[in-house]
Design a protein around this motif. Structure first.
Motif, mmCIF file in Angstrom:
data_model
loop_
_atom_site.group_PDB
_atom_site.id
_atom_site.type_symbol
_atom_site.label_atom_id
_atom_site.label_comp_id
_atom_site.label_asym_id
_atom_site.label_seq_id
_atom_site.Cartn_x
_atom_site.Cartn_y
_atom_site.Cartn_z
ATOM 1 N N ASN A 82 0.823 -1.211 0.000
ATOM 2 C CA ASN A 82 0.000 0.000 0.000
ATOM 3 C C ASN A 82 0.858 1.263 0.000
ATOM 4 O OD1 ASN A 82 -2.313 -1.595 0.080
ATOM 5 N ND2 ASN A 82 -2.403 -1.574 2.310
ATOM 6 N N LEU A 83 1.944 1.231 0.770
ATOM 7 C CA LEU A 83 2.832 2.396 0.822
ATOM 8 C C LEU A 83 3.497 2.654 -0.526
ATOM 9 C CD1 LEU A 83 4.501 1.855 4.320
ATOM 10 C CD2 LEU A 83 2.940 3.708 3.690
ATOM 11 N N PRO A 110 -8.089 5.013 -1.473
ATOM 12 C CA PRO A 110 -7.452 3.697 -1.629
ATOM 13 C C PRO A 110 -8.525 2.650 -1.983
ATOM 14 C CG PRO A 110 -6.871 4.723 0.479
ATOM 15 C CD PRO A 110 -8.020 5.490 -0.087
ATOM 16 N N SER A 111 -8.321 1.937 -3.055
ATOM 17 C CA SER A 111 -9.307 0.937 -3.480
ATOM 18 C C SER A 111 -8.582 -0.274 -4.059
ATOM 19 C CB SER A 111 -10.256 1.524 -4.524
ATOM 20 O OG SER A 111 -9.560 1.824 -5.725
ATOM 21 N N ARG A 112 -9.284 -1.381 -4.112
ATOM 22 C CA ARG A 112 -8.699 -2.591 -4.695
ATOM 23 C C ARG A 112 -8.453 -2.409 -6.194
ATOM 24 N NH1 ARG A 112 -8.357 -6.547 -1.165
ATOM 25 N NH2 ARG A 112 -9.687 -6.545 0.690
ATOM 26 N N TYR A 116 -4.595 -1.555 -4.040
ATOM 27 C CA TYR A 116 -4.447 -1.596 -2.586
ATOM 28 C C TYR A 116 -4.973 -2.920 -2.038
ATOM 29 C CZ TYR A 116 -3.345 3.402 -2.542
ATOM 30 O OH TYR A 116 -2.758 4.624 -2.744
ATOM 31 N N VAL A 117 -4.331 -3.387 -0.977
ATOM 32 C CA VAL A 117 -4.696 -4.657 -0.350
ATOM 33 C C VAL A 117 -5.006 -4.414 1.127
ATOM 34 C CG1 VAL A 117 -3.401 -6.090 -1.975
ATOM 35 C CG2 VAL A 117 -2.240 -5.154 0.045
ATOM 36 N N GLY A 132 -6.114 -0.673 2.005
ATOM 37 C CA GLY A 132 -5.245 0.495 2.123
ATOM 38 C C GLY A 132 -4.664 0.678 3.503
ATOM 39 N N GLY A 133 -4.838 -0.287 4.382
ATOM 40 C CA GLY A 133 -4.336 -0.164 5.742
ATOM 41 C C GLY A 133 -2.829 0.033 5.793
#
Length: 280
Positions: A82-83, A110-112, A116-117, A132-133
């Motif tokens: 995500n970063l 943030p979306s799949r 993003y996971v 997006g965590g």
């Protein structure tokens, strides 16, 4: 630098809220943020350039993988993914004089679909997995670096919960900035006459960042804490508090300014006073 944080609450005793109320609150504050972006009159930074500006103002790095009690390490691995995605949107962004940088306006939702996971998301004193965590590590880094520049933090949200005990802490407690799309934003205003550029990257072991400028730095900055304490509330919980201050130092070492940046007050989610030899 103005204090952009809200007034500290009198009590941090948790108040249970229904899922319906939480969802309604998110919808309201998210909508209000979109309206502010469109109608608030701010000029937001949007220009990016790949070539770094000539002068480094401040540089910092934070460890990517930390072993946290009761946290699945896969969430840490996913956080790095995500970063990397967020860094692609942020790296090279230039804040021109009079412009404001918005963390979430620059990154987007943030979306799949964007890759993003599920990463670790702090949630009312605990944690859960969410798309997006882990992006708070980026906002924490940017906030800390900004405190070492003439840029002004116009919006920052403190962490309301102190979830994990200190582990090799190198910065004062409460020197980060929590984020949640899009209503808990980090915004930075450029009051100077020079362009500033944010450069961020994800290395093998660290999240790396720096502020660069067209002009060399005149002052250096020292961030420190005072009045740090942990107290037990009347209802049994523990609260941690401190004050973050900043010294501005001129060439030659003279302190030309020393002011309060923010006050922190967070509910501790662990027992702060362990007896000698006690285990976690």
């Amino acid at each position: 630098m103005p204090n952009p944080t809200r007034k500290l609450p009198v009590s941090l005793k948790p108040v249970p809220r229904s899922r319906l109320r939480l969802a309604a609150g998110r919808t309201y504050y998210t909508g209000r943020r979109y309206a502010a972006w469109l109608l608030g009159g701010q000029k937001y930074a949007s220009h990016r350039q790949t070539e770094p500006l000539p002068h480094r103002i401040f540089r910092h790095g934070t460890i990517l993988m930390r072993r946290l009690r009761d946290v699945d390490m896969q969430l840490q691995v996913n956080k790095v993914t995500n970063l990397r995605i967020a860094a692609e949107r942020l790296d090279g962004i230039v804040i021109r004089p009079g412009e404001t940088f918005s963390y979430w306006k620059t990154i987007g939702r943030p979306s799949r679909r964007k890759g993003y996971v599920d990463g670790m998301v702090l949630h009312y004193g605990g944690f859960k997995s969410g798309t997006g965590g882990g992006l708070c590590q980026m906002s924490n880094l940017i906030y800390w670096m900004t405190l070492h520049t003439p840029l002004e933090v116009s919006e920052r949200h403190r962490h309301s919960y102190d979830v994990f005990p200190d582990s090799n802490r190198t910065q004062p407690f409460g020197s980060g900035a929590t984020c949640s799309y899009n209503y808990l934003d980090l915004q930075i205003f450029n009051p100077t006459e020079h362009d500033y550029q944010l450069c961020v990257s994800v290395g093998e072991e660290q999240l790396l960042g720096e502020w660069r400028c067209v002009s060399p730095a005149i002052h250096t900055y020292e961030i420190y804490e005072e009045d740090h304490r942990m107290t037990q509330e009347y209802w049994g919980g523990y609260v941690r508090e401190n004050v973050i201050r900043r010294r501005m130092i001129a060439p030659g070492g003279k302190v030309v300014d020393d002011r309060e940046i923010t006050r922190n007050r967070a509910l501790m989610m662990y027992t702060p006073f362990l007896s000698p030899g006690a285990e976690e």
